[in-house]
Structures are given as C-alpha cells and as structure tokens.
Write a protein that holds these residues in place. Structure first.
Motif, PDB file in Angstrom:
ATOM      1  N   GLN A 126       1.321   4.233 -11.334  1.00 17.18           N
ATOM      2  CA  GLN A 126       2.709   4.575 -11.664  1.00 17.18           C
ATOM      3  C   GLN A 126       2.973   6.067 -11.464  1.00 17.18           C
ATOM      4  O   GLN A 126       4.041   6.457 -10.990  1.00 17.18           O
ATOM      5  N   ALA A 127       1.985   6.888 -11.773  1.00 17.92           N
ATOM      6  CA  ALA A 127       2.138   8.336 -11.566  1.00 17.92           C
ATOM      7  C   ALA A 127       2.313   8.666 -10.086  1.00 17.92           C
ATOM      8  O   ALA A 127       3.035   9.602  -9.724  1.00 17.92           O
ATOM      9  N   ALA A 128       1.662   7.875  -9.224  1.00 18.86           N
ATOM     10  CA  ALA A 128       1.752   8.108  -7.775  1.00 18.86           C
ATOM     11  C   ALA A 128       3.052   7.554  -7.187  1.00 18.86           C
ATOM     12  O   ALA A 128       3.342   7.754  -6.013  1.00 18.86           O
ATOM     13  N   GLY A 129       3.812   6.824  -8.031  1.00 19.39           N
ATOM     14  CA  GLY A 129       5.092   6.298  -7.559  1.00 19.39           C
ATOM     15  C   GLY A 129       5.040   4.865  -7.066  1.00 19.39           C
ATOM     16  O   GLY A 129       6.014   4.369  -6.479  1.00 19.39           O
ATOM     17  N   LEU A 130       3.923   4.174  -7.290  1.00 18.88           N
ATOM     18  CA  LEU A 130       3.823   2.776  -6.880  1.00 18.88           C
ATOM     19  C   LEU A 130       4.582   1.878  -7.851  1.00 18.88           C
ATOM     20  O   LEU A 130       4.516   2.072  -9.068  1.00 18.88           O
ATOM     21  N   ARG A 131       5.293   0.910  -7.300  1.00 22.88           N
ATOM     22  CA  ARG A 131       5.916  -0.115  -8.136  1.00 22.88           C
ATOM     23  C   ARG A 131       4.823  -1.137  -8.446  1.00 22.88           C
ATOM     24  O   ARG A 131       4.158  -1.635  -7.532  1.00 22.88           O
ATOM     25  N   VAL A 132       4.617  -1.441  -9.720  1.00 20.95           N
ATOM     26  CA  VAL A 132       3.514  -2.315 -10.120  1.00 20.95           C
ATOM     27  C   VAL A 132       4.045  -3.657 -10.617  1.00 20.95           C
ATOM     28  O   VAL A 132       4.984  -3.711 -11.409  1.00 20.95           O
ATOM     29  N   LYS A 133       3.453  -4.719 -10.113  1.00 17.78           N
ATOM     30  CA  LYS A 133       3.698  -6.051 -10.671  1.00 17.78           C
ATOM     31  C   LYS A 133       2.383  -6.564 -11.225  1.00 17.78           C
ATOM     32  O   LYS A 133       1.339  -6.428 -10.590  1.00 17.78           O
ATOM     33  N   ILE A 134       2.446  -7.127 -12.433  1.00 17.26           N
ATOM     34  CA  ILE A 134       1.244  -7.692 -13.060  1.00 17.26           C
ATOM     35  C   ILE A 134       1.214  -9.189 -12.786  1.00 17.26           C
ATOM     36  O   ILE A 134       2.210  -9.895 -12.975  1.00 17.26           O
ATOM     37  N   ASN A 135       0.069  -9.681 -12.310  1.00 21.36           N
ATOM     38  CA  ASN A 135      -0.161 -11.112 -12.130  1.00 21.36           C
ATOM     39  C   ASN A 135      -1.115 -11.581 -13.222  1.00 21.36           C
ATOM     40  O   ASN A 135      -2.239 -11.089 -13.306  1.00 21.36           O
TER      41      ASN A 135
END
Length: 340
Positions: A159-168
């Motif tokens: 998240q700090a790097a700017g990635l959008r995260v989805k949890i599976n």
C-alpha cells in the motif's frame, strides 16, 4: 527483444469467446505449504522442466501478439522464483507499447516488503494477496510454515508503494467462519477489496476431506446480508468473481464459486503452468504442451500454431459437483502446479 505482431488473428475459442486473459505460473515452489494447496512434503519439479525466464518472456510475448491483454502471474509463490523481476521488467515493454492492458500477480504477500516498489516500477498497479485468517495461530496452522507478521508487513509495503490490494480468502468451514466480519471490517479499514473463494476439490491432500471443509458462499453471503445491504454489481474483471457492494461501507466483496457454472459462458482465460502446459479450463484435465513447440524452433510459427490448436479445444465448461458425496470432477493435480 522481438516485436509483438499485432496483425495476427485473435484467439477465438469454439464458443466464440476471445481469449484475452492469460494466467502464468512461473514456479511450483512456495515458501508456505497451505493445506488446501500443497502436501507438506511436496516433490518439486526438476529445474530443466521449468520454462526459463527467457522462455516465459517469449511465451507471453507470443500470447500478447495473439490478443492477450491481461497477464496474471502466479505460482506457487511467484516472488520466490530467482530473478523473477527480470521477467516483470521485460513485460513492461508491452504495457508501454499499449499492447498489454494489465500486468498483475497473485501472491501470498511474504515477499512484498522486498518487491512492492520494483513491481510498481515494472508497471504493476494492483495485486491479489491470498490470506485466509487474521489469527496468528490459525495462520501458522493453515500455511504450515508461514508467519502472519511477514504478510502484514508486505501488505503495508504494497500500500505504501501505491499498489491497489485485493484480499483473496478461501472460505473454510470450521476454520475461518467466525472471522467473516473480522476480515470484512479489516479490509474496509484499509480500503482493500475482499473476495471469498469456495474450496475446490483438487489434489490428493491425505486425510483432509474436502466435503467437510466446504463452506457454501450462499451461506456466507446470507450472513453478510444479515448485517449489511448488499447490491449486486455488474462488474467483470476478466475473472470468475461475482461482486456485491456493501452499501453501509462502500466495500466491494467478491464471490468465486468454481463449483457452479456461473462464469463458464464468459470465460476468456487460459492457464499456463511453469512447465509450459496450457490448461484450457481449470476444472478439466485437458491440456496442451507448449514447451515442446517453443523449444522446437527459433521462430514463433510452430508455437503460434500450437497455441491456436489448443484454444480450438477449449471446453464450454467444467464438471465439478459437490451435490453427491463422491466428488465428481475431482482433480488429481495440486493447485500449486496450475497456479490457482
């Protein structure tokens, strides 16, 4: 590097579905041993059977030349493959050229503290992280070797790097049923989407009986509906998920039920294993060997022909069925080999 030919006829299967999404397993190895994916003492493939990073690049480039617009990198755990960032950096040229729309990956999160920033630099914008529990003891139990803190640090880095995260999260009866709202609330607090996956009847996992672990997403969805107002979303991300929005939180929750046929008619994807086998359907054993044609010649004509022939065999759907106590369509291969 070779040029991607954009003049080639696109890949259309026998049911008029354009194949635009390729999932590529880059390794069968992993630093975890999740109980529903691997046995504890996995026999890994000999190195020579694996496609080299150069071969993976050539294979993906050929698929992109035939109309693939989305590439999802999987494993095992893709980030444990030595020098894998070379491959991501190589694929960036296709994003830059506008012939590839998305380069993404599914990961267990363990290596993201090291790789989140380089992934962003290579053009990755969003990632899926597999995480079934927020309880340290249960996490250690289900991953056998994993440490939850390492994954949490990885999520922070992503998240700090700017990635959008989805949890599976794999829905497992008697394991994470009591964490439904814990997971949902945690994802909401971090602005992460969440997708639940029904457990699949794959691989021989010893004594673990899949039917006992089966937690119907219909039940899971009904529990969410007790607490929230659910609105169905027409969203399609090129994958099998069906999405709802929780009106009270604005969250997007996905449901993947591989045992129903609710997404076969729009299936636009195929899966390549780390040894160059192309599976046209996750729920069928049918596959085509693309490693031999890849290694057979310097040019890509033989490989392109083999890909087209494979796509012409893509089935209309699959035949998993839990309704009988014997699991029809039970798969003999491990999830880690096909890349989920």
């Amino acid at each position: 590097m070779e040029h991607v030919s954009s003049g080639a006829a696109p890949l259309i299967d026998p049911f008029a579905r354009a194949i635009t999404y390729l999932r590529v397993s880059v390794t069968d190895r992993c630093d975890f041993r999740c109980v529903y994916c691997m046995s504890e003492n996995m026999q890994f493939l000999p190195k020579k059977e694996l496609l080299t990073l150069e071969e993976l690049d050539r294979m993906c480039t050929t698929f992109i030349g035939l109309g693939v617009r989305k590439l999802r990198i999987t494993g095992g755990e893709p980030l444990v493959r030595r020098d894998i960032m070379t491959f991501f950096q190589g694929m960036k040229r296709h994003l830059d050229a506008g012939v590839l729309d998305e380069l993404t990956l599914t990961t267990n999160g363990s290596q993201l503290s090291r790789f989140a920033e380089p992934l962003v630099a290579a053009g990755v914008r969003r990632i899926n992280i597999s995480l079934d529990t927020l309880d340290e003891a249960k996490f250690a139990q289900i991953t056998r070797w994993g440490r939850l803190k390492q994954v949490m640090d990885g999520i922070d880095a992503a998240q700090a790097a700017g990635l959008r995260v989805k949890i599976n999260a794999v829905a497992l009866k008697g394991f994470n049923e009591d964490e439904l709202f814990t997971l949902q609330d945690w994802c909401a607090s971090r602005d992460m989407d969440l997708t639940f996956i029904e457990v699949m009847p794959m691989g021989d996992l010893g004594n673990e009986d899949r039917i006992d672990q089966y937690w119907s997403l219909k039940d899971l969805r009904a529990r969410l509906a007790d607490r929230f107002t659910l609105t169905d979303l027409p969203l399609r991300t090129g994958g099998p998920a069906r999405y709802v929005e929780l009106e009270e939180t604005g969250q997007k929750i996905g449901f993947i039920t591989p045992l129903t046929h609710n997404f076969c008619e729009s299936c636009n994807r195929v899966r390549l294993t780390c040894t160059g086998q192309l599976y046209m359907c996750l729920g069928q054993e049918d596959m085509a060997d693309l490693r031999a044609p890849l290694r057979a010649s310097e040019g890509n004509t033989v490989l392109e022909d083999a890909i087209r022939k494979a796509i012409s065999l893509k089935p209309k759907g699959h035949d998993f069925d839990y309704s009988r106590q014997a699991v029809d369509g039970q798969m003999s291969r491990h999830m880690s080999h096909t890349g989920g």
